[in-house]
Design an enzyme around this catalytic site. Structure first.
Site, PDB file in Angstrom:
ATOM      1  N   GLU A   1       0.834  -1.214   0.000  1.00  0.00           N
ATOM      2  CA  GLU A   1       0.000   0.000   0.000  1.00  0.00           C
ATOM      3  C   GLU A   1       0.869   1.265   0.000  1.00  0.00           C
ATOM      4  O   GLU A   1       0.740   2.153   0.847  1.00  0.00           O
ATOM      5  CB  GLU A   1      -0.988   0.009   1.172  1.00  0.00           C
TER       6      GLU A   1
ATOM      7  N   ASP B   1       1.543  -8.642   2.771  1.00  0.00           N
ATOM      8  CA  ASP B   1       0.247  -8.669   3.444  1.00  0.00           C
ATOM      9  C   ASP B   1      -0.577  -9.680   2.661  1.00  0.00           C
ATOM     10  O   ASP B   1      -1.053  -9.389   1.564  1.00  0.00           O
ATOM     11  CB  ASP B   1      -0.395  -7.272   3.421  1.00  0.00           C
TER      12      ASP B   1
END
Length: 591
Positions: free
Chosen positions: A320, A476
């Site tokens: 991100e 992730d």
């Protein structure tokens, strides 16, 4: 309009008051006329400062013309503008106005005329000794000097966190040769500024709280030419930080970079992209417990930059990552001394965020890097056909997995002064609650791709001993330890009876058993939380490592549940993301 945060420690009741952004070129000298021939835009920029004490004139003139214009045309425009300025200053004393404002070009020791040539022709010749004369004042002609086009400081500056330009663009010079200087003042419009730092980065101290910052750049090129100074004043005064952050206690386990040639510190961290915090929905539904000022990227980035650098990692895998954060902040801090990283960002399709890998150049040499967008490549790559053929008949499933923008990054790093290689993979898998089957398939395709790259590496680089290549897979994975991904990575096989295959009844996967060839383990185990919000908390992030190639020396303890709950959940004033970073020290096993 810009906002000024209240002076002092950030609190729940911030006083937001308007403040105009200050950015300007420092006062230009009066000896030179600066001419920039911008070939990419076919523009000719002319700038000089004309001072005439007799007529009370002190004015900087800037002209944008075309290089193909005749010099006499450009000089006529300069003459007109100077005449207007004199007329304005002498409007009550027009009898003192010169009968003619003489503006011309001449060359010392020469009778050459420049009236019938274009500026392009003039600049293509030897301009040594050519001067611009305005009335009785002569200016030396300086062509293509180092020039700062854009300079801007961040909106929010916290004591104890690095500050650096958020926008910086220069022509005809380079940053390495240029000089930066920091000043402070209680009043942003003051003429009295106190020197406080040198270089392009500065860490405000507690005594800087309440002061505005001014950054001045002296642009230079590698030949020593210096251009006009450019300065930028901060939009707000320096604020006190949030106090001691939990990551500072974690950094006590990583006070320095590792020294051993066979040791490496690995970090993985989901930064929480600005894309997912800068909306009414995120403020009211996703993170309603977090005051909006702590969701702002200009606040959060100062904390996670400080956190990342304090772990002294050798390999950094991030998820991100906003494109702008990568370009302006991470590249700015991580690639410069003393960190000396190199990195690359892989965006998730058209999404403005992605995954990034940074590696320390003193430890590693980059041999290869690869980026694969899984969705669009699953139906097309030959290496995927065996698994793809087993699921493509389910049209809804096939469409859903191929529509995803999930991206896998891989880089092959050679450990310097060694025969060892580290194959680093980084990803961020699909998040949806009913998508355990999608994530497991994404992981299967990712491992197939990693195995393919490894086989090519062994062949193309003629690596005789495969044990010299070790895999580290970070990310992730949006998957808890009781799901299939953890089982696949640590037990190497997942059979067709696994519940994950049926997490969505209409897209159920049947008759599929998958395996992977690597002896993997989770360096940080299965902590109770790596993601902690009011909507979900659990272990989603992992540093998977090849346990027959590495051994774990140390892992950095994670924050306690009490710390995570102190402000209900994270992000908060002291946690810049809804995830926490994982850090593990690995040692390369002898081949």
């Amino acid at each position: 309009m810009f906002v000024q945060l209240a002076k002092g420690r950030l609190g729940n009741n911030l006083n937001l008051t308007p403040f105009r952004f200050l950015a300007r070129r420092a006062r230009m000298d009066t000896e030179n006329v600066y001419i920039r021939n911008e070939s990419d835009s076919n523009e000719l920029n002319i700038a000089f400062r004309y001072v005439n004490e007799k007529f009370n004139v002190d004015r900087e003139f800037n002209f944008c013309r075309k290089p193909e214009e005749l010099t006499q045309t450009v000089l006529a425009r300069i003459q007109t503008n100077v005449h207007k300025e004199l007329s304005k200053k002498l409007k009550k004393k027009l009898d003192q106005l010169p009968a003619e404002v003489n503006v011309n070009l001449y060359q010392e020791g020469s009778d050459a005329s420049f009236n019938e040539i274009t500026f392009a022709e003039l600049l293509s010749s030897n301009v040594n000794g050519v001067k611009l004369k305005v009335l009785e004042h002569s200016f030396n002609m300086v062509v293509n000097p180092p020039w700062v086009k854009i300079l801007q400081l961040p909106k929010c500056i916290l004591a104890g966190c690095l500050v650096y330009p958020t926008k910086f663009e220069m022509q005809f010079g380079n940053r390495e040769s240029s000089e930066g200087t920091w000043y402070r003042s209680k009043v942003p419009g003051s003429s009295q500024w106190e020197l406080c730092g040198q270089g392009f980065r500065y860490e405000p101290k507690s005594e800087d709280i309440g002061y505005f910052m001014k950054f001045v750049v002296a642009p230079k090129n590698d030949k020593g030419m210096v251009g006009p100074l450019m300065e930028s004043v901060s939009k707000s005064a320096v604020l006190a930080g949030p106090g001691t952050c939990p990551f500072e206690a974690r950094q006590k386990y990583t006070p320095t970079f590792l020294k051993g040639s066979d040791e490496l510190r690995v970090m993985t961290y989901n930064l929480l992209a600005d894309l997912y915090t800068d909306s009414d929905y995120s403020r009211t539904h996703l993170f309603p417990y977090c005051p909006p000022e702590y969701l702002q990227i200009d606040y959060r980035k100062q904390l996670f930059v400080k956190e990342i650098t304090g772990y002294h990692a050798d390999l950094i895998c991030l998820q991100e990552v906003d494109q702008r954060i990568f370009d302006v902040d991470l590249q700015e801090v991580l690639t410069q001394p003393p960190n000396n990283f190199q990195g690359f960002l892989s965006q998730k399709g058209d999404c403005p965020e992605g995954v990034a890998i940074f590696y320390r150049t003193s430890r590693f040499e980059l041999i290869q890097s690869h980026t694969l967008n899984l969705g669009k490549n699953i139906p097309t790559l030959d290496i995927f056909q065996s698994l793809w053929s087993k699921i493509k008949s389910n049209g809804q499933l096939a469409k859903r997995i191929c529509d995803r923008t999930t991206t896998v990054q891989i880089c092959l790093l050679k450990v310097k002064d060694s025969d060892h290689f580290v194959l680093v993979a980084n990803t961020h898998l699909y998040f949806h609650p009913d998508a355990d089957h999608i994530r497991l398939l994404q992981m299967c395709f990712s491992i197939i791709y990693v195995e393919h790259i490894r086989s090519e590496v062994l062949r193309d680089l003629n690596i005789a001993n495969p044990n010299n290549v070790g895999l580290v897979f970070c990310g992730d994975f949006n998957s808890t330890p009781d799901c299939g991904i953890y089982k696949l990575m640590t037990e190497k096989v997942v059979d067709s009876s696994l519940d994950d295959w049926r997490s969505n009844s209409e897209e159920a996967v049947s008759g599929v058993e998958v395996s992977q060839p690597f002896e993997m383990s989770s360096a940080c185990g299965t902590p109770p939380f790596t993601n902690f919000t009011t909507l979900f908390s659990g272990c989603l992030d992992y540093i998977y490592y090849q346990k027959d190639r590495f051994e774990v020396m140390q892992t950095v303890p994670l924050p306690s549940e009490a710390e995570l709950r102190e402000n209900t959940a994270i992000p908060s004033s002291v946690f810049p993301s809804d995830h926490v970073a994982l850090i593990a020290d690995l040692k390369i096993r002898p081949a």
